[in-house]
Scaffold this motif. Structure first.
Motif, mmCIF file in Angstrom:
data_model
loop_
_atom_site.group_PDB
_atom_site.id
_atom_site.type_symbol
_atom_site.label_atom_id
_atom_site.label_comp_id
_atom_site.label_asym_id
_atom_site.label_seq_id
_atom_site.Cartn_x
_atom_site.Cartn_y
_atom_site.Cartn_z
ATOM 1 N N ALA A 178 0.812 -1.209 0.000
ATOM 2 C CA ALA A 178 0.000 0.000 0.000
ATOM 3 C C ALA A 178 0.847 1.261 0.000
ATOM 4 O O ALA A 178 0.415 2.312 -0.466
ATOM 5 N N LEU A 179 2.056 1.200 0.503
ATOM 6 C CA LEU A 179 2.912 2.379 0.571
ATOM 7 C C LEU A 179 3.373 2.823 -0.802
ATOM 8 O O LEU A 179 3.817 3.953 -0.978
ATOM 9 N N VAL A 180 3.265 1.945 -1.785
ATOM 10 C CA VAL A 180 3.614 2.338 -3.143
ATOM 11 C C VAL A 180 2.775 3.536 -3.568
ATOM 12 O O VAL A 180 3.249 4.432 -4.265
ATOM 13 N N VAL A 181 1.502 3.567 -3.124
ATOM 14 C CA VAL A 181 0.615 4.651 -3.491
ATOM 15 C C VAL A 181 0.570 5.722 -2.417
ATOM 16 O O VAL A 181 0.675 6.905 -2.693
ATOM 17 N N ALA A 182 0.428 5.319 -1.164
ATOM 18 C CA ALA A 182 0.138 6.261 -0.088
ATOM 19 C C ALA A 182 1.390 6.923 0.449
ATOM 20 O O ALA A 182 2.298 6.264 0.903
ATOM 21 N N GLY A 183 1.438 8.233 0.399
ATOM 22 C CA GLY A 183 2.432 8.998 1.125
ATOM 23 C C GLY A 183 3.747 9.256 0.428
ATOM 24 O O GLY A 183 4.567 10.002 0.953
ATOM 25 N N GLU B 223 9.717 -3.021 -6.482
ATOM 26 C CA GLU B 223 10.073 -1.628 -6.699
ATOM 27 C C GLU B 223 11.472 -1.542 -7.301
ATOM 28 O O GLU B 223 12.395 -2.206 -6.836
ATOM 29 N N ILE B 224 11.621 -0.731 -8.323
ATOM 30 C CA ILE B 224 12.916 -0.463 -8.934
ATOM 31 C C ILE B 224 13.160 1.035 -8.847
ATOM 32 O O ILE B 224 12.342 1.835 -9.304
ATOM 33 N N SER B 225 14.257 1.412 -8.223
ATOM 34 C CA SER B 225 14.635 2.821 -8.195
ATOM 35 C C SER B 225 16.010 2.978 -8.822
ATOM 36 O O SER B 225 16.923 2.214 -8.518
ATOM 37 N N ILE B 226 16.120 3.940 -9.711
ATOM 38 C CA ILE B 226 17.389 4.239 -10.391
ATOM 39 C C ILE B 226 17.570 5.745 -10.305
ATOM 40 O O ILE B 226 16.882 6.503 -10.985
ATOM 41 N N TYR C 2 9.943 2.930 -10.260
ATOM 42 C CA TYR C 2 8.953 2.093 -10.933
ATOM 43 C C TYR C 2 8.432 1.069 -9.932
ATOM 44 O O TYR C 2 9.208 0.516 -9.143
ATOM 45 N N SER C 3 7.139 0.799 -9.980
ATOM 46 C CA SER C 3 6.586 -0.152 -9.015
ATOM 47 C C SER C 3 5.385 -0.892 -9.583
ATOM 48 O O SER C 3 4.683 -0.406 -10.468
ATOM 49 N N TRP D 165 3.557 -1.351 -14.888
ATOM 50 C CA TRP D 165 4.369 -0.664 -13.894
ATOM 51 C C TRP D 165 3.927 0.789 -13.779
ATOM 52 O O TRP D 165 3.633 1.425 -14.794
ATOM 53 N N THR D 166 3.878 1.309 -12.555
ATOM 54 C CA THR D 166 3.682 2.736 -12.361
ATOM 55 C C THR D 166 5.041 3.427 -12.382
ATOM 56 O O THR D 166 6.082 2.802 -12.146
#
Length: 268
Positions: A7-12, A98-101, A106-107, A129-130
């Motif tokens: 849920a944290l992917v979207v919230a906050g 989750e991928i962060s570069i 991206y999630s 992916w978002t």
């Protein structure tokens, strides 16, 4: 407290800010000095490491999780991360990746019930992916409670860390460093659990972090264990979280890339 779950992917994510400033610590013991130096050497080499995490307990709205993935480094620390997280939630099993570069993020995530139905998805189409950019909550920082974070190790060293023979872990002889430090703020964001050393504004949680770090003959971390006790400044219930992180494959090639463009959507 925001949970480090699907849920944290979207919230906050857009509203989270990284606590400012570098941790100001008293002179650290020589025993941890060499560990910090070894980690920073890996950063400077643009190296990498794989990791796995198990986390249990914590305040309400947190979930037990298992996560695994890899970090890629640059001189300032973690530059890229690819993490898959499994969480046991009220409505079923959550799975996120989750991928962060850099500042690109991206999630994809969902919660699936025991009968196989999706009770929550982000994005709404499984397999997509978002995408987000400049999301403060996903960025690595020196405020994270992690055994490869020089900021946390400096903080621990400034509060009387001790060292002893750590025995053998996965066939490697280790040294065990350990200690306890109490901080005025504890919280989490997508990048992980974090601390602050100065109380700023309202603080939901504070308390002690009791930690252990096993390092190999090369002074690189192999295992990190933390017991975090969350207390509220105004009293009330106390909650305990245990976290165990294993580090493997220091310096072995790791490739972290963005998902294909045709799978990326702005549907959160």
């Amino acid at each position: 407290m925001k949970r480090m779950s699907v849920a944290l992917v979207v919230a906050g994510l857009l509203s989270v800010t990284i606590p400012g400033g570098t941790v100001h610590a008293a002179p650290k013991p020589e025993s941890l000095d060499s560990v910090i130096k070894a980690i920073k050497k890996q950063f400077a080499k643009n190296s990498s490491v794989r990791f796995s995490v198990k986390r249990h307990g914590g305040p309400p709205a947190t979930w037990d999780i298992k996560a695994s993935g890899a970090y890629r480094f640059k001189a300032s620390g973690v530059y890229a991360a690819d993490t898959t997280t499994i969480s046991q939630e009220g409505e079923g099993t959550g799975r996120s990746r989750e991928i962060s570069i850099g500042r690109e993020f991206y999630s994809q995530a969902y919660v699936r019930s025991k009968d196989g139905k999706y009770t929550w998805k982000s994005p709404s189409t499984v397999g997509k992916w978002t995408y987000g950019r400049n999301l403060a909550g996903v960025i690595w920082g020196e405020d994270l409670i992690n055994g490869i974070n020089p900021g946390f190790l400096k903080l621990g060293a400034s509060h009387g860390a001790t060292s002893t023979d750590g025995g053998t872990f996965e066939g490697v002889k280790t040294t065990l460093h350990s200690g306890t430090v109490t901080v005025p703020r504890l919280d989490e964001r997508q990048a992980g659990m974090y601390f602050e050393t100065e109380e700023e504004g309202d603080s939901s949680w504070e308390g002690p972090i009791t930690w252990k770090l096993w390092v190999g003959p090369d002074d690189l971390p192999r295992r990190f264990h933390a017991i975090i006790r969350f207390t509220h400044p105004e009293g009330g219930d106390t909650y305990t979280m245990t976290m165990n992180i294993i580090y493997r494959g220091w310096g072995k090639p790791v490739r972290i890339t963005a998902p294909p463009k045709h799978l990326i959507t702005d549907d959160w």
